[in-house]
Design an enzyme around this catalytic site. Structure first.
Site, PDB file in Angstrom:
ATOM      1  CE  LYS A  99      -3.966  -2.168   2.223  1.00  0.00           C
ATOM      2  NZ  LYS A  99      -3.295  -3.389   2.727  1.00  0.00           N
TER       3      LYS A  99
HETATM    4  O1  LIG Z   1      -9.237  -2.885   1.598  1.00  0.00           O
HETATM    5  C1  LIG Z   1      -8.355  -3.640   2.047  1.00  0.00           C
HETATM    6  C2  LIG Z   1      -7.093  -3.718   1.493  1.00  0.00           C
HETATM    7  C3  LIG Z   1      -6.194  -4.622   1.996  1.00  0.00           C
HETATM    8  N1  LIG Z   1      -6.507  -5.412   3.048  1.00  0.00           N
HETATM    9  C4  LIG Z   1      -5.470  -6.356   3.544  1.00  0.00           C
HETATM   10  O2  LIG Z   1      -5.922  -7.679   3.291  1.00  0.00           O
HETATM   11  C5  LIG Z   1      -5.620  -8.517   4.405  1.00  0.00           C
HETATM   12  C6  LIG Z   1      -6.916  -8.986   5.033  1.00  0.00           C
HETATM   13  O3  LIG Z   1      -6.639  -9.947   6.017  1.00  0.00           O
HETATM   14  P1  LIG Z   1      -7.806 -10.871   6.651  1.00  0.00           P
HETATM   15  O4  LIG Z   1      -7.101 -11.637   7.708  1.00  0.00           O
HETATM   16  O5  LIG Z   1      -8.342 -11.745   5.557  1.00  0.00           O
HETATM   17  O6  LIG Z   1      -8.831  -9.941   7.203  1.00  0.00           O
HETATM   18  C7  LIG Z   1      -4.744  -7.690   5.322  1.00  0.00           C
HETATM   19  O7  LIG Z   1      -3.394  -7.865   4.959  1.00  0.00           O
HETATM   20  C8  LIG Z   1      -5.174  -6.263   5.026  1.00  0.00           C
HETATM   21  O8  LIG Z   1      -4.135  -5.329   5.268  1.00  0.00           O
HETATM   22  C9  LIG Z   1      -7.750  -5.335   3.585  1.00  0.00           C
HETATM   23  O9  LIG Z   1      -8.101  -6.069   4.541  1.00  0.00           O
HETATM   24  N2  LIG Z   1      -8.647  -4.459   3.071  1.00  0.00           N
END
Ligand SMILES: O=c1ccn([C@@H]2O[C@H](COP(=O)(O)O)[C@@H](O)[C@H]2O)c(=O)[nH]1
Length: 280
Positions: A99
């Site tokens: 990001k």
């Molecule tokens: O909008 C967003 C963008 C990135 N993320 C990232 O994805 C994973 C989600 O992890 P989970 O354990 O499946 O919840 C995490 O690395 C976030 O930084 C997001 O959640 N939303």
């Protein structure tokens, strides 16, 4: 090194052959503890390499979350470098979830970190924040196009706080996110079978409320730990089902450390997503 085909072409092939699942590699301290590992470099290595070995032959995309490696400093970055290389060697694409967002001259350095072949953290794609202005991403967009790599631009993120910025009104009267999506679409104009500039659209949203016809992939995080399920996808991504790349981190990682458990969890999500999107 032979030049890579465009990222969108490579992603299309990976999703068609392996299924539309992106597994996030997020070594949370709590997951390390659940796996019986220490919150240290040895634990980080064991966790990360177990996930890569268990799943690299079946998932289309791995999405390592850079922050969880950065918190260990240079030794954590070394683990990330190894994980990226092993994942790619095993045929999985790597989307680095970093990001990044900054002024254009600094964006050039970020682009060279992730998108220039031969760089230690060279990945197939990287997540970028356009909220310093879409034009600030130009160095990364150009480097990606030159080297067959891709970028995923934050559009409508999965966290509830995102709306105050992303749904705010832009000068043209539309939303800020809508403005970003139109610029993503312009980058992908004419690309076949899929553009190399993706958008991040959280699977947790009640509705997109924006035109998602960006001719590029739609990364959909938020399934599992954040409460979304595969059943939410058809409503949110109507008309764009074949371009959705749902991402799951904790809900798969929590099935470890047994590799068979990780594989079963990933397969379950992949099957559920295919069935929900009608791409089975
Ligand atoms: O909008 C967003 C963008 C990135 N993320 C990232 O994805 C994973 C989600 O992890 P989970 O354990 O499946 O919840 C995490 O690395 C976030 O930084 C997001 O959640 N939303």
């Amino acid at each position: 090194m032979s030049p890579l085909a465009p990222f969108g072409t490579r992603l299309r092939a990976a999703m068609d052959t392996r299924g539309p699942l992106c597994v996030g590699i997020d070594p949370h301290a709590s997951l390390l503890a659940d796996w019986g590992l220490g919150d240290d470099i040895a634990g980080l290595e064991r966790f990360t390499y177990t996930v890569v070995e268990a799943l690299a032959d079946r998932v289309a995309v791995f999405k390592p979350q850079s922050a969880f490696f950065e918190r260990f400093g240079s030794r954590g970055i070394a683990v990330l470098e190894t994980a990226v290389a092993r994942s790619r060697e095993a045929g999985a694409l790597v989307l680095m979830d970093a990001k990044r967002g900054d002024i254009g001259s600094t964006m050039t350095a970020y682009a060279e970190t992730y998108l220039r072949p031969g760089a230690p953290l060279f990945s197939d794609a990287v997540t970028l924040s356009p909220y310093l202005g879409f034009g600030s991403l130009r160095p990364a967009l150009d480097l990606a196009a030159a080297h067959g790599t891709g970028v995923f631009v934050l559009g409508l993120t999965s966290n509830p706080e995102g709306v105050e910025v992303q749904r705010a009104r832009a000068a043209d009267g539309g939303s800020v996110a809508g403005l970003m999506l139109r610029q993503i679409a312009a980058e992908n104009a004419g690309a076949r079978p899929l553009g190399s500039v993706g958008a991040v659209i959280g699977a947790t949203l009640a509705e997109a409320g924006e035109d998602l016809a960006v001719n590029g992939p739609l990364l959909a995080p938020g399934i599992g730990a954040q409460g979304a399920t595969p059943a939410d996808l058809p409503r949110l991504f109507a008309g764009a089902a074949d371009r959705v790349l749902p991402a799951v981190s904790r809900a798969v990682l929590g099935a470890g450390p047994d590799p068979a458990g990780l594989r079963a969890a990933a397969d379950r999500y992949a099957d559920g997503i295919r069935a929900a999107l009608g791409t089975a």
